[in-house]
Motif scaffolding. Sequence first.
Motif, PDB file in Angstrom:
ATOM      1  N   HIS A  68       8.723  -1.244   2.952  1.00  0.00           N
ATOM      2  CA  HIS A  68       8.612  -2.708   3.085  1.00  0.00           C
ATOM      3  C   HIS A  68       7.728  -3.121   4.254  1.00  0.00           C
ATOM      4  O   HIS A  68       7.334  -4.287   4.347  1.00  0.00           O
ATOM      5  CB  HIS A  68       9.988  -3.369   3.145  1.00  0.00           C
ATOM      6  CG  HIS A  68      10.760  -3.149   4.416  1.00  0.00           C
ATOM      7  ND1 HIS A  68      12.031  -3.643   4.582  1.00  0.00           N
ATOM      8  CD2 HIS A  68      10.472  -2.498   5.565  1.00  0.00           C
ATOM      9  CE1 HIS A  68      12.480  -3.313   5.792  1.00  0.00           C
ATOM     10  NE2 HIS A  68      11.552  -2.626   6.398  1.00  0.00           N
ATOM     11  N   GLY A  69       7.390  -2.204   5.137  1.00  0.00           N
ATOM     12  CA  GLY A  69       6.413  -2.496   6.183  1.00  0.00           C
ATOM     13  C   GLY A  69       6.912  -3.447   7.247  1.00  0.00           C
ATOM     14  O   GLY A  69       7.859  -4.211   7.031  1.00  0.00           O
ATOM     15  N   PRO A  70       6.263  -3.436   8.425  1.00  0.00           N
ATOM     16  CA  PRO A  70       6.705  -4.279   9.534  1.00  0.00           C
ATOM     17  C   PRO A  70       5.985  -5.619   9.641  1.00  0.00           C
ATOM     18  O   PRO A  70       6.325  -6.420  10.499  1.00  0.00           O
ATOM     19  CB  PRO A  70       6.380  -3.414  10.754  1.00  0.00           C
ATOM     20  CG  PRO A  70       5.146  -2.671  10.341  1.00  0.00           C
ATOM     21  CD  PRO A  70       5.254  -2.452   8.849  1.00  0.00           C
ATOM     22  N   VAL A  71       4.987  -5.877   8.797  1.00  0.00           N
ATOM     23  CA  VAL A  71       4.185  -7.090   8.987  1.00  0.00           C
ATOM     24  C   VAL A  71       4.383  -8.083   7.842  1.00  0.00           C
ATOM     25  O   VAL A  71       3.440  -8.623   7.287  1.00  0.00           O
ATOM     26  CB  VAL A  71       2.681  -6.757   9.158  1.00  0.00           C
ATOM     27  CG1 VAL A  71       2.441  -6.090  10.491  1.00  0.00           C
ATOM     28  CG2 VAL A  71       2.169  -5.880   8.024  1.00  0.00           C
ATOM     29  N   ASN A  72       5.639  -8.296   7.475  1.00  0.00           N
ATOM     30  CA  ASN A  72       5.927  -9.367   6.519  1.00  0.00           C
ATOM     31  C   ASN A  72       7.105 -10.227   6.958  1.00  0.00           C
ATOM     32  O   ASN A  72       7.549 -11.089   6.206  1.00  0.00           O
ATOM     33  CB  ASN A  72       6.178  -8.798   5.109  1.00  0.00           C
ATOM     34  CG  ASN A  72       7.327  -7.803   5.083  1.00  0.00           C
ATOM     35  OD1 ASN A  72       8.371  -8.050   5.672  1.00  0.00           O
ATOM     36  ND2 ASN A  72       7.137  -6.690   4.402  1.00  0.00           N
ATOM     37  N   ARG A  73       7.609  -9.997   8.177  1.00  0.00           N
ATOM     38  CA  ARG A  73       8.689 -10.820   8.719  1.00  0.00           C
ATOM     39  C   ARG A  73       8.089 -11.649   9.854  1.00  0.00           C
ATOM     40  O   ARG A  73       8.030 -11.209  11.004  1.00  0.00           O
ATOM     41  CB  ARG A  73       9.832  -9.929   9.193  1.00  0.00           C
ATOM     42  CG  ARG A  73      10.499  -9.160   8.052  1.00  0.00           C
ATOM     43  CD  ARG A  73      11.529  -8.182   8.532  1.00  0.00           C
ATOM     44  NE  ARG A  73      10.946  -7.047   9.235  1.00  0.00           N
ATOM     45  CZ  ARG A  73      10.413  -5.983   8.644  1.00  0.00           C
ATOM     46  NH1 ARG A  73      10.371  -5.918   7.328  1.00  0.00           N
ATOM     47  NH2 ARG A  73       9.933  -4.984   9.353  1.00  0.00           N
ATOM     48  N   LEU A  74       7.614 -12.833   9.494  1.00  0.00           N
ATOM     49  CA  LEU A  74       6.841 -13.640  10.443  1.00  0.00           C
ATOM     50  C   LEU A  74       7.679 -14.064  11.640  1.00  0.00           C
ATOM     51  O   LEU A  74       8.910 -14.118  11.592  1.00  0.00           O
ATOM     52  CB  LEU A  74       6.231 -14.848   9.748  1.00  0.00           C
ATOM     53  CG  LEU A  74       7.176 -15.880   9.130  1.00  0.00           C
ATOM     54  CD1 LEU A  74       7.660 -16.889  10.149  1.00  0.00           C
ATOM     55  CD2 LEU A  74       6.483 -16.592   7.976  1.00  0.00           C
TER      56      LEU A  74
ATOM     57  N   MET B 108       0.820  -1.211   0.000  1.00  0.00           N
ATOM     58  CA  MET B 108       0.000   0.000   0.000  1.00  0.00           C
ATOM     59  C   MET B 108       0.857   1.266   0.000  1.00  0.00           C
ATOM     60  O   MET B 108       0.610   2.202  -0.769  1.00  0.00           O
ATOM     61  CB  MET B 108      -0.940  -0.016   1.200  1.00  0.00           C
ATOM     62  CG  MET B 108      -1.826   1.210   1.305  1.00  0.00           C
ATOM     63  SD  MET B 108      -3.125   1.045   2.549  1.00  0.00           S
ATOM     64  CE  MET B 108      -4.376   0.160   1.590  1.00  0.00           C
ATOM     65  N   THR B 109       1.888   1.318   0.840  1.00  0.00           N
ATOM     66  CA  THR B 109       2.714   2.524   0.916  1.00  0.00           C
ATOM     67  C   THR B 109       3.550   2.700  -0.340  1.00  0.00           C
ATOM     68  O   THR B 109       3.637   3.803  -0.894  1.00  0.00           O
ATOM     69  CB  THR B 109       3.625   2.471   2.149  1.00  0.00           C
ATOM     70  OG1 THR B 109       2.834   2.259   3.320  1.00  0.00           O
ATOM     71  CG2 THR B 109       4.393   3.773   2.307  1.00  0.00           C
ATOM     72  N   GLY B 110       4.175   1.629  -0.807  1.00  0.00           N
ATOM     73  CA  GLY B 110       4.998   1.735  -2.005  1.00  0.00           C
ATOM     74  C   GLY B 110       4.201   2.129  -3.228  1.00  0.00           C
ATOM     75  O   GLY B 110       4.671   2.911  -4.073  1.00  0.00           O
TER      76      GLY B 110
ATOM     77  N   TRP C 224      11.384   7.443 -10.795  1.00  0.00           N
ATOM     78  CA  TRP C 224      11.238   6.525  -9.671  1.00  0.00           C
ATOM     79  C   TRP C 224      11.214   5.087 -10.158  1.00  0.00           C
ATOM     80  O   TRP C 224      10.915   4.801 -11.314  1.00  0.00           O
ATOM     81  CB  TRP C 224       9.955   6.818  -8.881  1.00  0.00           C
ATOM     82  CG  TRP C 224       8.698   6.737  -9.723  1.00  0.00           C
ATOM     83  CD1 TRP C 224       8.165   7.729 -10.502  1.00  0.00           C
ATOM     84  CD2 TRP C 224       7.860   5.589  -9.908  1.00  0.00           C
ATOM     85  NE1 TRP C 224       7.041   7.277 -11.147  1.00  0.00           N
ATOM     86  CE2 TRP C 224       6.823   5.982 -10.803  1.00  0.00           C
ATOM     87  CE3 TRP C 224       7.861   4.295  -9.406  1.00  0.00           C
ATOM     88  CZ2 TRP C 224       5.799   5.094 -11.187  1.00  0.00           C
ATOM     89  CZ3 TRP C 224       6.857   3.408  -9.782  1.00  0.00           C
ATOM     90  CH2 TRP C 224       5.845   3.833 -10.669  1.00  0.00           C
ATOM     91  N   VAL C 225      11.520   4.190  -9.249  1.00  0.00           N
ATOM     92  CA  VAL C 225      11.423   2.765  -9.498  1.00  0.00           C
ATOM     93  C   VAL C 225      11.034   2.101  -8.184  1.00  0.00           C
ATOM     94  O   VAL C 225      11.417   2.554  -7.106  1.00  0.00           O
ATOM     95  CB  VAL C 225      12.753   2.189 -10.031  1.00  0.00           C
ATOM     96  CG1 VAL C 225      13.870   2.314  -8.998  1.00  0.00           C
ATOM     97  CG2 VAL C 225      12.593   0.730 -10.460  1.00  0.00           C
ATOM     98  N   ILE C 226      10.227   1.046  -8.260  1.00  0.00           N
ATOM     99  CA  ILE C 226       9.862   0.261  -7.090  1.00  0.00           C
ATOM    100  C   ILE C 226      10.528  -1.106  -7.194  1.00  0.00           C
ATOM    101  O   ILE C 226      10.449  -1.767  -8.235  1.00  0.00           O
ATOM    102  CB  ILE C 226       8.330   0.083  -6.984  1.00  0.00           C
ATOM    103  CG1 ILE C 226       7.639   1.436  -6.781  1.00  0.00           C
ATOM    104  CG2 ILE C 226       7.981  -0.857  -5.838  1.00  0.00           C
ATOM    105  CD1 ILE C 226       6.113   1.349  -6.761  1.00  0.00           C
ATOM    106  N   ILE C 227      11.164  -1.527  -6.112  1.00  0.00           N
ATOM    107  CA  ILE C 227      11.758  -2.857  -6.038  1.00  0.00           C
ATOM    108  C   ILE C 227      10.855  -3.710  -5.148  1.00  0.00           C
ATOM    109  O   ILE C 227      10.648  -3.390  -3.976  1.00  0.00           O
ATOM    110  CB  ILE C 227      13.182  -2.812  -5.453  1.00  0.00           C
ATOM    111  CG1 ILE C 227      14.048  -1.792  -6.196  1.00  0.00           C
ATOM    112  CG2 ILE C 227      13.811  -4.197  -5.494  1.00  0.00           C
ATOM    113  CD1 ILE C 227      14.235  -2.082  -7.673  1.00  0.00           C
ATOM    114  N   GLU C 228      10.327  -4.787  -5.700  1.00  0.00           N
ATOM    115  CA  GLU C 228       9.357  -5.621  -4.993  1.00  0.00           C
ATOM    116  C   GLU C 228       9.836  -7.069  -4.975  1.00  0.00           C
ATOM    117  O   GLU C 228      10.135  -7.642  -6.019  1.00  0.00           O
ATOM    118  CB  GLU C 228       7.980  -5.527  -5.663  1.00  0.00           C
ATOM    119  CG  GLU C 228       6.944  -6.525  -5.187  1.00  0.00           C
ATOM    120  CD  GLU C 228       6.742  -6.522  -3.693  1.00  0.00           C
ATOM    121  OE1 GLU C 228       6.836  -7.613  -3.082  1.00  0.00           O
ATOM    122  OE2 GLU C 228       6.509  -5.437  -3.125  1.00  0.00           O
TER     123      GLU C 228
END
Length: 651
Positions: free
Chosen positions: A284-290, A160-162, A176-180
Amino acid sequence: MAIDYAQATTERASANLKTRSLPMDDTPGLRAALKQGEPHTLLMTYVHLSSDEAMLDRFAPHFKSPYAYPPEALPADLLGELREKLHHLLITPGAARDGSPSDALMRRMMAAGLAEDVEPEFLPLLFDQIGFRHETPRRDNPRRRPANPDFKVLVIGAGMTGMAAGIKLEEAGYEWVIIEKNAEVGGTWWENRYPGVGVDTPSHFYSFSFALNPEWHNYHPQGNDMFAYLKMVADDHDLRRRICFNTMVEKLVWDEEDAVWHVTVRTADGSEEIIRANAVINGHGPVNRLKWPNIPGLDSFQGIRQHTATWDSSTDLKGKRVGIIGTGASAAQFIPAVADDVGELHVFQRSRHWVMPTPAGEDVVSDGVKFAMRHIPHYLEWYRFRIYWYAADGLYPNVLLDPEWPKDSPSVSAVNEAMRQFAIGHIERSFPDRPDLREKLTPDFPVFSKRIILDRGNYFPTYMKPHVHLEQEGIARITPKGIVLKDGREIELDVLVCATGFDVANMMGKLEIVGVDGKRLRDEWGMEDPRAYFGMLIPGFPNYFHTVGPNSAPNHAAGQNLISECQVHYAIECLDWLNARDKKALQPTVAAFDAWQDKVQTKMVNMIWSHPRAFSYYNNSQKRNFLSWPWRLVDFWNECRGPRHADFELL
């Protein structure tokens, strides 16, 4: 049970707002929309189109606070008259007024519909976030194109943020470029596919203010609906042309001589590349590193072991003996979604959570309401306003400590105690004849001191099923066959599910970030103590914006979409100022950084998260709240209008 993401693709391609113009044809669809439409929203729409303030006065005695549950029924004759008047306006040429109501009338409409005052300070935010007019109040001069046409911004993550960053950087004229790291956009809503996955925030608010969606199936979106919406936004804004998918950002190194970041990325085939970028927006957000639970023997389990965050959709739970560790937000969605399929379900509760009801059986958006949102001018915006208000700063008093309130109380104020009693009432109504369950499910800490669980009418009832067992006894160890509890009982399982959340405190993840003079951000933050100026910037790391960062989460309310939009706006304002001054980089001063930390910690002392019983993932092991924004959302929005120049050093 699991989401079929192959189908969550083109269905929402029509979700852009269709042309909403007057007069409308008098169709069965319109009549259904007027019959099924939400009454407060119908009134706001009517007054917006007519400026008939008398109708506000007539409805005012019947409108109660949006927090009143269940809501009181409105007089049928008055509601019928409203529908007739609005019907006439919509189908009659020239009946609706031209233009928008004055700000004064808009404010009066808001107050009437909510049964509470709306202070003028909220109006700019509301006009922006509910989609009436996107104002861009600025602290600097009007935007100019970057002084250096090669000025490039690299964005980490296409969640969402990216995605918001890409869209707004494009509008602002930046390269700009987004790395996903994943194969698609969506972030959390691409990754999370466990049965029952959904969103706690209401659908019509949990979306970009610049991309309202009238096509939601549910008032709280399912995971595939949210993913489809984000795909739609990516399509509409042609984002994929500048997204490098299946690529991981591994390292950022600041080049002081050239004032650029050297960004090391690794593609799916293992090859490395270094990209030069003038600025980095980390989304990259904090809720993807389980996070796996720290329980002895976890790796010894010989059955199927899964984490909800990496759910394998091919897993068959039918007739199985299933155990789930955790009773947080993911578990509360997973448990009712699988309960009727499994043979036995053992829920291992590590800590209690406050659970709030949403109206049972009312989560599906009717065809009539969808018609209203697609075609009736201003209906969608006014509905979003109402949803925003009671999911946002209206809840803020709950997280303020009353210094006169008893320190040993399980609440922090009279307002918070009233909310606690409401939640207790939900427990008592759900389990009138089960004192054992009431005891197991009643927390001893204040409501809002950690994340609240929403019950859509199917969570609490699941515990009444004879094959569902809520285990409160602590887990001693995990064996090849199942789980041994601290009382010695061993529960054999075929499937072990860990709904144990994420390593939120480690906001860097595995990313290595090296700033000025070789300064390493890991040395500053460690594994659980992130700190940043205004939640985004750190001295010694120029032109680096860490979104969804320390003390920027709206933990009293919904609104990560608002936070994402605000932080992206702020980052671009900083870059605009930088380029307007013909400088290469900016960073907060050490004095400003330190002053911000002091300000946050001083405020935090008076917040609910400082209560002695408040323990959650908002806090690190030293009980410091590293995550929560301790002020209102309107304060965050205002602060994000642009940088405070005195707090920065330009390089």
